[in-house]
Motif scaffolding. Structure first.
Motif, PDB file in Angstrom:
ATOM      1  N   LEU A  69       0.830  -1.203   0.000  1.00 50.32           N
ATOM      2  CA  LEU A  69       0.000   0.000   0.000  1.00 50.32           C
ATOM      3  C   LEU A  69       0.866   1.255   0.000  1.00 50.32           C
ATOM      4  O   LEU A  69       0.649   2.186  -0.777  1.00 50.32           O
ATOM      5  N   TYR A 115       2.491   1.846  -3.223  1.00 47.19           N
ATOM      6  CA  TYR A 115       1.509   2.413  -4.160  1.00 47.19           C
ATOM      7  C   TYR A 115       1.336   3.915  -3.927  1.00 47.19           C
ATOM      8  O   TYR A 115       1.375   4.719  -4.856  1.00 47.19           O
ATOM      9  N   LEU A 116       1.167   4.279  -2.672  1.00 43.27           N
ATOM     10  CA  LEU A 116       0.929   5.691  -2.356  1.00 43.27           C
ATOM     11  C   LEU A 116       2.143   6.533  -2.701  1.00 43.27           C
ATOM     12  O   LEU A 116       2.028   7.656  -3.186  1.00 43.27           O
ATOM     13  N   GLY A 139       2.819   6.990  -6.391  1.00 43.73           N
ATOM     14  CA  GLY A 139       1.888   7.987  -6.903  1.00 43.73           C
ATOM     15  C   GLY A 139       1.941   9.291  -6.138  1.00 43.73           C
ATOM     16  O   GLY A 139       0.955  10.022  -6.094  1.00 43.73           O
ATOM     17  N   TYR A 180       0.682  12.789  -7.711  1.00 45.01           N
ATOM     18  CA  TYR A 180      -0.509  12.142  -8.243  1.00 45.01           C
ATOM     19  C   TYR A 180      -1.036  12.793  -9.506  1.00 45.01           C
ATOM     20  O   TYR A 180      -1.736  12.184 -10.289  1.00 45.01           O
ATOM     21  N   ASP A 181      -0.713  14.078  -9.719  1.00 46.35           N
ATOM     22  CA  ASP A 181      -1.295  14.708 -10.897  1.00 46.35           C
ATOM     23  C   ASP A 181      -0.541  14.357 -12.181  1.00 46.35           C
ATOM     24  O   ASP A 181      -0.994  14.699 -13.263  1.00 46.35           O
ATOM     25  N   LYS A 182       0.591  13.674 -12.036  1.00 45.09           N
ATOM     26  CA  LYS A 182       1.283  13.206 -13.244  1.00 45.09           C
ATOM     27  C   LYS A 182       0.649  11.896 -13.700  1.00 45.09           C
ATOM     28  O   LYS A 182       0.692  10.909 -12.967  1.00 45.09           O
ATOM     29  N   PRO A 183       0.080  11.851 -14.891  1.00 42.33           N
ATOM     30  CA  PRO A 183      -0.531  10.596 -15.344  1.00 42.33           C
ATOM     31  C   PRO A 183       0.441   9.423 -15.314  1.00 42.33           C
ATOM     32  O   PRO A 183       0.052   8.299 -14.989  1.00 42.33           O
ATOM     33  N   ALA A 243       0.543   8.097 -11.816  1.00 41.78           N
ATOM     34  CA  ALA A 243      -0.693   7.380 -11.481  1.00 41.78           C
ATOM     35  C   ALA A 243      -0.685   6.003 -12.123  1.00 41.78           C
ATOM     36  O   ALA A 243      -1.053   5.006 -11.499  1.00 41.78           O
ATOM     37  N   TYR A 244      -0.242   5.968 -13.372  1.00 41.86           N
ATOM     38  CA  TYR A 244      -0.187   4.686 -14.080  1.00 41.86           C
ATOM     39  C   TYR A 244       0.812   3.745 -13.418  1.00 41.86           C
ATOM     40  O   TYR A 244       0.521   2.568 -13.186  1.00 41.86           O
ATOM     41  N   ALA A 262       1.875   3.722 -10.342  1.00 36.57           N
ATOM     42  CA  ALA A 262       1.408   3.266  -9.028  1.00 36.57           C
ATOM     43  C   ALA A 262       0.434   2.113  -9.197  1.00 36.57           C
ATOM     44  O   ALA A 262       0.538   1.081  -8.527  1.00 36.57           O
ATOM     45  N   LYS A 263      -0.497   2.286 -10.113  1.00 39.86           N
ATOM     46  CA  LYS A 263      -1.485   1.237 -10.338  1.00 39.86           C
ATOM     47  C   LYS A 263      -0.800  -0.037 -10.819  1.00 39.86           C
ATOM     48  O   LYS A 263      -1.086  -1.125 -10.342  1.00 39.86           O
ATOM     49  N   PHE A 318       0.966  -1.861  -7.959  1.00 39.41           N
ATOM     50  CA  PHE A 318       0.057  -2.550  -7.030  1.00 39.41           C
ATOM     51  C   PHE A 318      -0.562  -3.780  -7.694  1.00 39.41           C
ATOM     52  O   PHE A 318      -0.626  -4.846  -7.097  1.00 39.41           O
ATOM     53  N   LEU A 319      -1.000  -3.604  -8.926  1.00 37.35           N
ATOM     54  CA  LEU A 319      -1.694  -4.720  -9.591  1.00 37.35           C
ATOM     55  C   LEU A 319      -0.766  -5.881  -9.869  1.00 37.35           C
ATOM     56  O   LEU A 319      -1.131  -7.039  -9.678  1.00 37.35           O
TER      57      LEU A 319
END
Lengths: 535, 772
Positions: free
Chosen positions: B185, B188-189, B192, B195-198, B201-202, B204-205, B208-209
């Motif tokens: 977790l 992931y946080l 990211g 967070y405003d950088k796409p 964000a990508y 981080a996801k 985690f995935l």
């Protein structure tokens, strides 16, 4: 202190019921303008009543009222039992009581009422809305405390009414369709359940064959669940109760409960109802109302027809399996935030079915804990959805990005809720999932890959939706059209309070699940021993 | 046999007060968040408390001190208490149907557990958490992009630390997994964080995935494991190390013929380790994870969290080593080694062409972790298949296992330092660029110069913009130099000892026992040379030659706090010889050997003799020299010839680096095979490497086309068939009449309905009363 206070169960039920009826009646009698003045008053009264219920329920939990040790309650033993003769001609009694199956649900209901009122503090038409929420809670409490099948059925159907109005009056664009679908769908299923109950009633041996305390004067049979349970047990000890009918009755009852749960493929009323329902309605619907289905399964068919349960074990597992896996896959294909959360409920209810089908005390305890944990987590999910809709006037995933920047509280709540729902350890949802997997592997072996897949997909849809709501929002994405030029607000203070409460309990029961799990596990053990004769 | 494996399992009883090692940072998490929300923007909070940095610092220091006390106790075995269970997490019952149907009670508890595997990682984790906290204060708080956001960074940072320490200290596989997810977790946080950088964000996801896929297998493996040990843990915790490692339990399991099932469970758990430690085929998330701030890359994605997978596999050692399971798990051990070998080689290849400083380090991390997996695979094979009672098997097993763990230690120290040094480079490049930019546009752009310098097009992480920094960043260059030497395995420096051990032991298994091991053995051997190349390439591109941009000319070391951890870690990385002399590999593999028993000089001579003269086995000696040749001569020389070069006129690096710079200049002049390299780079193979061998592309495609496509199909199936056809068409159309009736009484007024309900209820009640 209040050691012999059995009547408390009755008070717990009737007090909010009467209060809400009184408030609604007064609202109905006054003019439009005074209703507006009445709204904050009724809100405070509703909050006060529900807080009082919550405090009483919590004191019962800790043993300060009644001095009950909840872990010591066996199967078919009830605390705070209160019986009153009602319609003796048919063997109907007014009977309420609590055990480790119903008490967590009662506590959960009393917990969610004030939280719901706080989370939807500024809902329109408050003079009707907040009393209606209270009424909703009262009928739900009725379902969980009643120990007479007739009474159970009355409350079961009564819950539909406040929810019907919540959806119809405070719902979204398609509220009429959704509320009717919700009503008719679940009502039809309940009627099948009722037929099952009546069939059971008339096919059971009468008091000329078996001695009964509460047998109806005309029918010679009883609706008293305690009595039926003891009869069923004594018969089941050497054979099968209602041998030629038990499978049919079991199936009829299960249809009512499966639709309520809901299990795929009977789930399609739920997304419609959720998407259209107001936030408060969704919170109670997902938080408590769905659990009525699981509660009913434990309370009636599993209790009375253990052989049928064994017989249908694999089919039940398939229902759960499909709900869990299919629900998760469908979630991934949703573009509407609330619809996604609604389908995630279908998926999580599948876990409960798998728990019941596992035929292990730990699987049952996992199912009970899932009911409890999901009851805390899912209201948070819907509160987040409600706030999202409220602030951004849209439910589409991706309509609003970069929430972490504009609305850090909402973003944090969303992430917390989503993480709890995808089964992050140290939060309540994980406990049930892990215990279930243990029992599931034992019972069904390689079928476990399905739940495994669902776990991964659950993470996928939640993360994917967070990527496009909380994150991003740099230059290329803009807030929705209606929002342009306006400041983007964060959630209100009342919503913050509600989120903090829900989050706090999610953490508490995630780190110390034993608080609630102990009583559930002890109860399922005795139930198992009684039904299947373990040593 | 007999006593040997019992000694391996010998663990210290930990007083439960030590739970504060975990609890302190965990409690600091809400504290820092709260303080940040309350005091953000205030001077005291910003200047004196560094937006939480100086709240986290004493907490991490306290954790380190407590950890050191615990480690000391473990080494000296002074204090013994009889309880380590902190609290009971879940109690439940289990129903067994069989000859005797019975219900037994079980629980899952949280407690502390310390043994020889734990102590090393405990030190690594708590030590590096503290150092990186110091580094972060320099790195994060001097960048105005992070202003008023740093409290979030430090809060997530301490939460991560508590997760890591918790994972290391917990006494059961369940709690290992729980803290493992907590780290996931935080990872992931923190990936990211911007967070405003796409792209963040990508990333981080994705992280985690990808790890989640592994985690699903891990949790299923745990369910299997619980079911296996359930019969022997009545009343207790079937996932506790004490139960799982117990010889009599394992013996009963073996007698019941469950070896295959146990191997399966461990194999599933290993898949979790593959995901967490970014091994093939679940490796794709790690390079993208470099989107996070550099301290995060240093701590989570190099030094601690990615070691969790290794720790999990190392934790299985007592099961592999148990005589009851002898020879049963050789397939799993081979798979572990093979996954390691493939990843090591693949990651090193991809690292050849990376231009981003942090990405090179990311692939290097992947490759070195893979080394450790290979080493663990070999060690587990030996532990599982050799009879410990026969001389010299015990020593062989212990050294093999210790070497893998020792490499974990060396790698964590060196890679943590390398990342911090790379952070220093990037940070100073930023500053230099900022100053330059500011200077040029002073007149017209005064207002927005510093708004967001992530957005302008200068890439401060690209090695193409660097060059010649050796003289401008002396401390950083030294740290990079030493760290790279340790990773490459230059003789006598840190990683050398452990890497030689890993290569030698993998070959030992291949030559003497199981020919399947030739595959990983060969792969790790050639990877040694490749490591020499890509690490040298990174250093020379960054620090040698002429500055490639104007910015690189202006760089100088100026940020406070950052050099402190570098200066601490330089000796830690060099000190490999000291630890080797203490025979730490013996200690790590086996508690019976004490650190420093023989005296440093004796130990030193023993190690030197062992590595360079190796009286016993000739092929291992040949191997050592091949490995040294590849990693120290071939790889670095090729890199120097390609990317080396003298510094600018008048610039001079510190003497311990100047010789390398000069040598690289000479080699570059003499044998520049730049034309050949360019041809290679333009070939389809070069392109494939730049595309990371297309893994990301195909995974993304599978995700978008197959998974998303199927789910969209399911969603429309649900809408149009399950709901649309079955409900809407058949039932609703068929039920038109009933719905019409309901519609006719739907007046829409709440009052009416409530009245109806009230009247209806009343009527029923009266009716029933009358009948009565």
């Amino acid at each position: 202190m209040l050691d012999d206070f059995d009547v408390i169960t009755l008070i717990l039920l009737l007090f909010p019921f009467l209060m809400s009826i009184v408030m609604l009646t007064i609202t109905g009698m006054v003019s439009e303008s005074s209703r507006r003045k009445l709204a904050p008053v009724w809100r405070m009264v509703s909050l006060g009543v529900s807080m009082a219920l919550f405090i009483v329920a919590s004191m019962m939990f800790t043993g300060q009222i009644g001095g009950v040790d909840w872990t010591g309650i066996g199967f078919n033993e009830y605390e705070f039992l209160y019986q009153y003769e009602w319609i003796s001609s048919l063997g109907i009694t007014w009977q309420v009581g609590l055990d480790a199956l119903s008490f967590p649900m009662v506590w959960l209901t009393t917990f969610l009422l004030p939280v719901t009122i706080i989370a939807t503090w500024d809902e329109k038409k408050g003079a009707v809305y907040h009393p209606l929420i209270l009424l909703m809670g009262a009928t739900l409490l009725g379902v969980f405390v009643s120990l007479d099948l007739f009474m159970f059925y009355i409350f079961w159907e009564l819950t539909l009414i406040p929810m019907f109005f919540l959806i119809l009056k405070w719902g979204g664009k398609d509220r009429k369709y959704a509320s009717q679908k919700f009503f008719i769908y679940t009502f039809t299923a309940s009627v099948i359940m009722l037929l099952g109950l009546i069939t059971m009633y008339f096919s059971m041996p009468s008091n000329t064959e078996i001695a009964m305390d509460n047998a109806g004067e005309y029918t010679g049979r009883t609706f008293d669940l305690l009595e039926i349970t003891s009869i069923a047990q004594s018969v089941n000890a050497g054979g099968i109760w209602l041998e030629n009918l038990h499978l049919i009755i079991f199936a009829m009852l299960m249809i009512g409960f499966l639709v309520k749960l809901p299990a795929a493929p009977f789930h399609t009323w739920l997304p419609d109802a959720h998407v259209q329902a107001p936030t408060g309605g969704s919170m109670l619907l997902a938080g408590v109302m769905l659990k009525m289905g699981a509660y009913g399964m434990f309370r009636i068919p599993a209790t009375l027809f253990p052989h049928a349960l064994e017989h249908f074990q694999f089919i039940l597992m398939l229902f759960g399996f499909v709900s869990l896996v299919y629900g998760a896959i469908v979630c991934l294909g949703q573009t509407n935030l609330k619809k996604m959360v609604a389908y995630s409920s279908v998926s999580h209810m599948g876990v409960i079915l798998l728990g019941i089908a596992s035929m292990q005390p730990i699987g049952w305890a996992a199912a009970l804990f899932m009911m409890f944990a999901h009851g805390i987590i899912s209201p948070m999910l819907f509160a987040v959805c409600g706030a999202f809709k409220h602030h951004y006037h849209s439910m589409e995933i991706g309509a609003m990005r970069g929430m972490a920047k504009h609305s850090p509280w909402l973003a944090t709540s969303m992430m917390f809720g989503w993480m709890a729902s995808l089964g992050l350890p140290l939060l309540a949802g994980f406990v049930a999932e892990f215990l279930l997997l243990i029992a599931y592997w034992h019972e069904f072996g390689w079928w476990i890959l399905g739940p495994g897949l669902a776990l991964a997909i659950t993470a996928a849809y939640y993360l994917w939706s967070m990527q496009r709501t909380i994150f991003e929002g740099g230059e290329e994405t803009q807030p929705p059209k209606e929002m342009e030029g306006k400041p983007i607000p964060d959630i209100s203070d009342m919503e913050k309070v509600a989120m903090l409460i829900l989050a706090g309990f999610t953490i508490l029961f995630g780190i110390f699940p034993a608080i609630a799990l102990d009583m559930m596990s002890d109860w399922t053990v005795t139930m198992f021993q009684t039904l299947f004769g373990g040593a | 046999m007999g006593s040997s494996y019992d000694e391996v399992k010998n663990a210290l009883d930990v007083p439960s007060e030590f739970v504060f090692i975990i609890l302190l940072p965990m409690l600091a998490f809400p504290l820092i968040l709260y303080l940040g929300m309350k005091f953000n923007g205030q001077k005291f909070w910003k200047e004196n408390l560094k937006e939480g940095g100086l709240v986290a610092l004493p907490v991490m220091a306290a954790s380190l001190v407590l950890s050191l006390v615990l480690i000391r106790r473990f080494i000296n075995e002074t204090s013994v208490s009889d309880t380590s269970t902190v609290f009971s997490w879940a109690n439940f019952a289990w129903f067994t149907e069989g000859a005797t149907t019975e219900i037994s009670l079980y629980s899952l508890n949280f407690g502390l557990y310390v043994d020889h595997v734990t102590v090393m990682l405990l030190f690594v984790a708590s030590f590096l958490c503290l150092l990186i906290n110091i580094f972060s204060i320099g790195y994060m708080n001097t960048d105005e992009v992070n202003d008023n956001k740093n409290h979030r960074f430090y809060a997530e940072f301490v939460l991560f630390c508590s997760g890591m320490l918790g994972m290391v200290l917990s006494d059961s596989f369940l709690w290992l997994f729980i803290f493992w997810e907590l780290m996931g977790l935080c990872s992931y946080l923190l990936i990211g964080f911007y967070y405003d950088k796409p792209s963040a964000a990508y990333a981080a996801k994705k992280a985690f995935l990808t790890t989640r896929v592994g985690d699903v297998f891990l949790v299923i493996g745990l369910a299997m494991l619980w079911n296996l040990f359930q019969p022997y843990a009545s009343g207790g915790d079937a996932l506790a190390f004490a139960t799982v490692f117990d010889h009599s339990n394992l013996q009963m399991l073996a007698d019941a013929g469950k070896q295959g099932a146990l191997q399966l469970a461990l194999g599933f758990m290993f898949i979790g380790a593959v995901g967490k430690s970014a091994q093939f085929p679940l490796h794709v998330w790690l390079p993208d994870a470099m989107e996070g701030p550099t301290p995060v890359s240093a701590l989570i994605h190099a030094a601690t969290m990615v070691n969790a997978g290794l720790y999990l596999v190392a934790r299985m050692f007592p099961i592999f080593g148990d005589s009851a399971m002898m020879g049963e798990f050789s397939d799993l051990a081979f798979i572990i080694a093979l996954v390691g070998g493939i990843t090591a080689c693949m990651a090193a290849l991809i690292a050849f062409v990376q231009m981003d400083l942090k990405k090179v380090l990311a692939y290097s991390t992947m490759s070195q972790l893979a080394y450790i997996f290979t080493g663990l695979g070999a060690a587990l094979w030996l532990a599982n298949s050799l009879d410990w009672g026969e001389y010299p098997n015990k020593g062989i097993v212990v050294v093999a296992f210790g070497a893998a763990l020792f490499h974990l230690f060396n790698h964590a120290m060196a890679k943590g330092m390398l990342f911090m040094a790379s952070g220093s480079v990037i940070h100073e490049m930023h500053h230099a660029h900022h100053d330059l930019h500011h200077h040029h546009h002073d007149d017209d752009h005064h207002d927005d110069h510093g708004d967001d310098h992530h957005d302008d097009h200068f890439d401060a992480q690209s090695m193409a913009n660097m060059g010649g920094l050796a003289s401008r960043l002396p401390i950083t260059a030294t740290a990079m130099f030493v760290g790279s030497a340790s990773i490459i395995g230059i003789p006598l420096i840190g990683g050398f000892w452990s890497k030689e051990g890993i290569i030698a032991n993998t070959w030992r298994v291949a030559v003497e026992h199981d020919p399947r091991f030739y595959i990983p053995a060969f792969l790790v051997l050639i990877t040694a040379g490749m490591t020499g190349f890509y690490m040298s390439r990174m250093w020379f591109m960054t620090f040698a030659g002429k500055p490639k941009t104007e910015v690189a000319e202006k760089v100088h070391e100026q940020t406070p706090w950052i050099p402190i951890p570098l200066l601490v870690l330089i000796p830690m990385s060099l000190a490999g010889i000291v630890f080797a002399s203490l025979k730490s590999t013996y200690f790590l593999g086996y508690k019976g050997y004490k650190l420093g028993e023989d005296g440093l000089l004796e130990g030193f001579l023993y190690e030197m003799d062992h590595i360079f003269v190796n009286p016993g086995t000739n092929y291992l000696l040949v191997l050592t020299y091949i490995a040294i040749f590849l990693s120290m001569v071939l790889g670095p020389c090729a890199a120097m010839a390609l990317h080396g070069g003298r510094l600018d006129e008048g610039q001079k690096a510190k003497p311990w680096m100047q010789w390398a710079v000069t040598l690289s200049g000479k080699l570059n002049d003499k044998y520049s095979f730049a034309g050949w390299a360019e041809k290679m780079s333009e070939s389809s193979f070069g392109e494939a490497l730049r595309q990371r061998l297309y893994f990301d592309k195909y995974y993304d495609m599978a995700m978008m086309k197959i998974v998303a496509g199927f789910s969209n199909l399911s969603a429309s199936f649900d809408k149009n068939v399950v709901d649309g056809f079955a409900i809407k068409t058949i039932i609703e159309k068929g039920g038109q009449d009933s719905s019409r009736i309901i519609r006719s009484i739907t007046t829409g007024s709440a009052r009416d309905y409530i009245m109806m309900v009230a009247v209806g209820t009343l009527a029923i009640a009266i009716l029933l009363w009358g009948v009565n």
